[in-house]
Design a protein around this motif. Structure first.
Motif, short mmCIF file in Angstrom:
data_model
loop_
_atom_site.label_atom_id
_atom_site.label_comp_id
_atom_site.label_asym_id
_atom_site.label_seq_id
_atom_site.Cartn_x
_atom_site.Cartn_y
_atom_site.Cartn_z
N ALA A 124 0.85 -1.19 0.00
CA ALA A 124 0.00 0.00 0.00
C ALA A 124 0.88 1.24 0.00
N ASN A 125 0.46 2.23 -0.75
CA ASN A 125 1.14 3.52 -0.73
C ASN A 125 0.39 4.42 0.24
N LEU A 126 1.01 4.70 1.36
CA LEU A 126 0.38 5.51 2.39
C LEU A 126 1.09 6.84 2.49
#
Length: 70
Positions: free
Chosen positions: A25-27
């Motif tokens: 995930a790109n957070l």
């Protein structure tokens, strides 16, 4: 025959043991780069509603035409 099964099992087993797709995930924890105005929100929500409800409305509006047997 058992040799063939062992060969197939030995080749298939590693792929069954480990996941082949790794999901990451790109957070981002910072604030948004720019504020979205009220007009942009209304236009965006309106276009989404039109894209979802438009085809259903078209079919319901022309339902009598679809019922005709020609």
């Amino acid at each position: 025959m058992s040799g063939l099964l062992r060969t197939i099992a030995s080749r298939a087993a590693p792929s069954l043991r480990q996941p082949t797709v790794v999901q990451r995930a790109n957070l981002y924890s910072g604030p948004a780069k720019g504020k979205v105005g009220a007009a942009e929100s209304v236009i965006g929500i309106g276009l989404f509603a039109l894209a979802i409800l438009g085809p259903a409305g078209w079919i319901l509006a022309h339902l009598e035409d679809y019922k005709k047997k020609e």
